[in-house]
Design a protein around this motif. Structure first.
Motif, PDB file in Angstrom:
ATOM      1  N   GLN A 220      -0.572  34.238   0.251  1.00 38.90           N
ATOM      2  CA  GLN A 220      -1.689  33.748  -0.959  1.00 38.90           C
ATOM      3  C   GLN A 220      -1.181  35.547  -1.570  1.00 38.90           C
ATOM      4  O   GLN A 220      -1.702  35.176  -2.341  1.00 38.90           O
ATOM      5  N   ARG A 221      -0.872  36.696  -0.835  1.00 37.76           N
ATOM      6  CA  ARG A 221      -0.449  37.530  -1.422  1.00 37.76           C
ATOM      7  C   ARG A 221       0.274  37.427  -2.506  1.00 37.76           C
ATOM      8  O   ARG A 221      -0.195  38.610  -3.016  1.00 37.76           O
ATOM      9  N   ASP A 222       1.336  37.633  -2.883  1.00 39.84           N
ATOM     10  CA  ASP A 222       2.153  36.962  -3.647  1.00 39.84           C
ATOM     11  C   ASP A 222       1.758  35.307  -4.948  1.00 39.84           C
ATOM     12  O   ASP A 222       2.506  36.655  -5.768  1.00 39.84           O
ATOM     13  N   LEU A 223       0.648  35.176  -4.581  1.00 37.02           N
ATOM     14  CA  LEU A 223       0.360  33.962  -5.346  1.00 37.02           C
ATOM     15  C   LEU A 223      -0.738  34.699  -6.380  1.00 37.02           C
ATOM     16  O   LEU A 223      -2.016  34.401  -6.351  1.00 37.02           O
ATOM     17  N   THR A 224      -0.062  35.656  -7.259  1.00 38.73           N
ATOM     18  CA  THR A 224      -1.413  36.001  -7.881  1.00 38.73           C
ATOM     19  C   THR A 224      -1.818  35.381  -9.116  1.00 38.73           C
ATOM     20  O   THR A 224      -2.304  36.205  -9.802  1.00 38.73           O
ATOM     21  N   ASP A 225      -1.135  34.649 -10.231  1.00 36.95           N
ATOM     22  CA  ASP A 225      -0.655  33.830 -10.662  1.00 36.95           C
ATOM     23  C   ASP A 225      -2.224  32.689 -10.550  1.00 36.95           C
ATOM     24  O   ASP A 225      -1.724  31.662  -9.920  1.00 36.95           O
ATOM     25  N   ARG A 227      -4.444  29.210 -11.586  1.00 37.74           N
ATOM     26  CA  ARG A 227      -4.464  28.855 -12.637  1.00 37.74           C
ATOM     27  C   ARG A 227      -5.750  27.854 -12.198  1.00 37.74           C
ATOM     28  O   ARG A 227      -5.793  27.218 -11.003  1.00 37.74           O
ATOM     29  N   THR A 228      -6.823  27.067 -13.360  1.00 38.51           N
ATOM     30  CA  THR A 228      -7.561  26.010 -13.526  1.00 38.51           C
ATOM     31  C   THR A 228      -7.431  24.254 -14.182  1.00 38.51           C
ATOM     32  O   THR A 228      -6.853  24.831 -14.615  1.00 38.51           O
ATOM     33  N   GLY A 229      -7.486  23.361 -13.128  1.00 42.58           N
ATOM     34  CA  GLY A 229      -7.412  23.015 -14.563  1.00 42.58           C
ATOM     35  C   GLY A 229      -8.765  21.745 -14.137  1.00 42.58           C
ATOM     36  O   GLY A 229      -9.124  21.588 -13.251  1.00 42.58           O
ATOM     37  N   PHE A 230      -8.201  21.147 -14.958  1.00 37.82           N
ATOM     38  CA  PHE A 230      -9.532  19.985 -15.160  1.00 37.82           C
ATOM     39  C   PHE A 230      -9.339  18.639 -15.376  1.00 37.82           C
ATOM     40  O   PHE A 230      -8.087  18.362 -16.323  1.00 37.82           O
ATOM     41  N   GLY A 231     -10.333  17.275 -14.322  1.00 39.08           N
ATOM     42  CA  GLY A 231      -9.622  16.234 -14.586  1.00 39.08           C
ATOM     43  C   GLY A 231     -10.870  15.338 -15.184  1.00 39.08           C
ATOM     44  O   GLY A 231     -12.171  15.869 -14.440  1.00 39.08           O
ATOM     45  N   PHE A 232     -10.406  14.391 -15.614  1.00 39.75           N
ATOM     46  CA  PHE A 232     -11.475  12.934 -16.109  1.00 39.75           C
ATOM     47  C   PHE A 232     -10.462  11.996 -15.881  1.00 39.75           C
ATOM     48  O   PHE A 232     -10.227  11.293 -16.611  1.00 39.75           O
ATOM     49  N   ASP A 233     -11.481  10.921 -15.477  1.00 39.59           N
ATOM     50  CA  ASP A 233     -10.677   9.450 -15.333  1.00 39.59           C
ATOM     51  C   ASP A 233     -12.939   8.297 -15.260  1.00 39.59           C
ATOM     52  O   ASP A 233     -13.910   8.914 -14.408  1.00 39.59           O
ATOM     53  N   VAL A 234     -12.353   7.193 -16.073  1.00 40.69           N
ATOM     54  CA  VAL A 234     -13.592   6.414 -15.599  1.00 40.69           C
ATOM     55  C   VAL A 234     -12.312   4.753 -15.649  1.00 40.69           C
ATOM     56  O   VAL A 234     -11.778   4.591 -16.176  1.00 40.69           O
ATOM     57  N   HIS A 235     -13.307   3.788 -14.736  1.00 44.41           N
ATOM     58  CA  HIS A 235     -12.559   3.051 -14.716  1.00 44.41           C
ATOM     59  C   HIS A 235     -13.983   2.077 -14.693  1.00 44.41           C
ATOM     60  O   HIS A 235     -14.838   2.394 -13.789  1.00 44.41           O
ATOM     61  N   ALA A 236     -13.780   0.324 -15.222  1.00 40.02           N
ATOM     62  CA  ALA A 236     -15.212  -0.452 -15.201  1.00 40.02           C
ATOM     63  C   ALA A 236     -14.824  -1.100 -14.241  1.00 40.02           C
ATOM     64  O   ALA A 236     -14.045  -0.874 -13.921  1.00 40.02           O
ATOM     65  N   ALA A 310       3.580  22.148  -5.273  1.00 38.29           N
ATOM     66  CA  ALA A 310       4.549  23.869  -4.024  1.00 38.29           C
ATOM     67  C   ALA A 310       5.922  23.390  -4.859  1.00 38.29           C
ATOM     68  O   ALA A 310       6.700  24.523  -4.333  1.00 38.29           O
ATOM     69  N   ALA A 311       6.928  22.739  -5.714  1.00 34.54           N
ATOM     70  CA  ALA A 311       7.728  22.645  -5.896  1.00 34.54           C
ATOM     71  C   ALA A 311       7.737  24.094  -6.583  1.00 34.54           C
ATOM     72  O   ALA A 311       8.894  25.029  -6.900  1.00 34.54           O
ATOM     73  N   ARG A 312       6.772  24.756  -7.624  1.00 33.71           N
ATOM     74  CA  ARG A 312       6.386  25.632  -8.337  1.00 33.71           C
ATOM     75  C   ARG A 312       6.259  27.695  -7.642  1.00 33.71           C
ATOM     76  O   ARG A 312       6.271  27.754  -8.149  1.00 33.71           O
ATOM     77  N   GLY A 313       6.498  27.065  -6.029  1.00 35.12           N
ATOM     78  CA  GLY A 313       6.313  27.277  -5.083  1.00 35.12           C
ATOM     79  C   GLY A 313       4.418  28.418  -5.435  1.00 35.12           C
ATOM     80  O   GLY A 313       3.650  28.976  -4.168  1.00 35.12           O
ATOM     81  N   GLY A 314       3.990  26.716  -5.529  1.00 41.37           N
ATOM     82  CA  GLY A 314       2.594  27.753  -5.070  1.00 41.37           C
ATOM     83  C   GLY A 314       1.669  26.830  -4.102  1.00 41.37           C
ATOM     84  O   GLY A 314       1.986  26.239  -3.359  1.00 41.37           O
ATOM     85  N   VAL A 379      -5.007  26.332  -7.676  1.00 36.82           N
ATOM     86  CA  VAL A 379      -4.149  26.297  -7.706  1.00 36.82           C
ATOM     87  C   VAL A 379      -3.370  27.880  -8.003  1.00 36.82           C
ATOM     88  O   VAL A 379      -4.034  28.990  -8.677  1.00 36.82           O
ATOM     89  N   ARG A 380      -2.501  28.397  -6.763  1.00 39.80           N
ATOM     90  CA  ARG A 380      -2.744  29.782  -7.059  1.00 39.80           C
ATOM     91  C   ARG A 380      -0.401  29.863  -6.340  1.00 39.80           C
ATOM     92  O   ARG A 380      -0.196  28.909  -6.104  1.00 39.80           O
ATOM     93  N   LEU A 381      -0.065  30.709  -8.023  1.00 41.51           N
ATOM     94  CA  LEU A 381       0.896  30.207  -8.059  1.00 41.51           C
ATOM     95  C   LEU A 381       2.059  31.760  -8.637  1.00 41.51           C
ATOM     96  O   LEU A 381       0.875  32.945  -9.027  1.00 41.51           O
ATOM     97  N   PRO A 382       3.400  31.819  -8.218  1.00 42.53           N
ATOM     98  CA  PRO A 382       3.851  33.400  -8.326  1.00 42.53           C
ATOM     99  C   PRO A 382       4.167  33.929  -9.816  1.00 42.53           C
ATOM    100  O   PRO A 382       4.111  33.080 -10.740  1.00 42.53           O
TER     101      PRO A 382
END
Length: 383
Positions: A220-225, A227-236, A310-314, A379-382
């Motif tokens: 975690q100490r090395d994951l200083t980048d 990021r925040t992501g937002f998601g929205f979805d609707v189903h009938a 995970a593939a991004r090292g995050g 998420v935290r990324l390098p």
């Protein structure tokens, strides 16, 4: 000159208090074994990597190394010395000049240490990375101190331990079955002089639950980048007998309409994770026009998004989900949804928030025509 890294991962390693052998415990999206393997694969002077495993853990091994180019795994023995011997014998068909033997439970081995071992092997048959002992060392018996050891004459041994391949293979063949504690002990028993190089304090061996937490803090100490992501979805809604929400099935007088299982909650979470790393949306990766995803469980979508992090090292730091509907009620199912989402993402439940709310009878959700979901992922990324 060729060099093979032989990584020993056949032990049970249960002192962490977890059910899995420690080498298969994931920390921030990668197993301890995978982190150890990656350190050698990414070093320019390592030609091949071979892992010694327990046959009982083969499925865990295959999942951990998915996508990597490695030599075939080798079945270990009941003792470490037997496991290493088996690994060395597996290399006889295309013998390397040098071999570095490394414990899988040391995932923070650095390139500089690997290079120091290889450089020293140019003039030695055996190399041991070591650290000076700082604490005073005492002998004892019956809970009483009986004496002291001279710490100036003692070092703490680490791995990788390096050898010329024919030399260490011959030593293991000669002293097979003696259950010596490490490979320089086998070399010393054979009369081979062992040279030393400076070890690394960060190259510690994960053994206990406290070590797992220490490793997590280091990552975690090395994951200083951040990021925040937002998601929205609707189903009938459509005719049916239950809905999939948050990875669990909830009995209801309707179901949600969609090409997959229409889990609106996991879809919103998937988009939030994809958004945090700039990887498009769920439709980019799993287009509804593709028949492969018809009735597919949405946990596959969420797990895929987590694998991209995970593939991004995050690592996934936290996810927050809000389900918006009049029915079914979310409260009775919140705990089960948190557990399932944490399982899919391979994070602790404390990093998963699930909430339910209504629109006070307003709009399509208020009229009971469908369900909406919002999600935020951190998420935290390098860098």
């Amino acid at each position: 000159m060729t060099t093979t890294a032989l990584i020993v991962a056949a032990g049970k390693g249960r002192r962490t208090g977890q059910e899995l052998p420690k080498q298969y415990i994931e920390i921030a999206g990668k197993t301890i074994l995978r982190r150890s393997i990656d350190a050698f694969l990414e070093h320019p002077d390592i030609d091949n990597v071979c892992v010694v495993i327990s046959d009982a853990d083969r499925a865990l091994y295959e999942a951990a190394v998915d996508g990597l180019s490695l030599l075939p795994p080798v079945t270990g023995g009941s003792e470490r010395q037997e496991s290493v011997h088996n690994g060395l014998e597996s290399l006889t068909g295309a013998p390397p000049e040098f071999v570095l033997i490394h414990d899988a439970a040391r995932p923070f081995v650095c390139h500089d240490l690997i290079s120091r071992c290889l450089d020293r092997l140019k003039g030695a048959d055996a190399v041991l990375p070591s650290l000076p002992v700082i604490d005073s060392l005492k002998t004892f018996a019956d809970e009483r101190i009986t004496g002291a050891l001279n710490r100036d004459e003692i070092v703490a041994a680490q791995t990788p331990q390096g050898f010329t391949y024919p030399t260490i293979l011959a030593a293991h063949r000669t002293f097979a079955g003696e259950a010596l504690t490490d490979d320089t002990a086998v070399a010393t028993r054979a009369g081979i002089e062992v040279a030393m190089v400076e070890g690394e304090s960060g190259n510690f061996k994960i053994t206990t639950a406290e070590d797992i937490e220490k490793a997590r803090r280091i990552i975690q100490r090395d994951l200083t980048d951040i990021r925040t992501g937002f998601g929205f979805d609707v189903h009938a809604f459509t005719a049916g007998d239950g809905v999939w929400l948050g990875g669990i099935h909830i009995t209801h007088d309707k179901k949600l309409k969609g090409h997959s299982d229409a889990d609106v909650a996991l879809h919103a979470l998937t988009d939030a994770l994809l958004g945090s790393i700039g990887e498009g949306d769920i439709g980019t990766h799993f287009p509804p026009s593709d028949a492969r995803w018809k009735s597919a469980p949405s946990d596959r979508f969420l797990a895929h998004a987590a694998s991209l992090v995970a593939a991004r090292g995050g690592m996934i730091n936290h996810v927050d989900l809000t389900v918006i509907c009049e029915a079914p009620r979310i409260g009775p199912h919140r705990a089960a949804m948190r557990r399932r989402i944490a399982e899919i993402l391979n994070i602790s439940e404390e990093r998963v928030s699930v909430k339910g709310t209504t629109t006070e009878k307003l709009g399509f959700t208020g009229r009971g025509e469908g369900i909406a979901a919002e999600a935020v992922a951190t998420v935290r990324l390098p860098e």
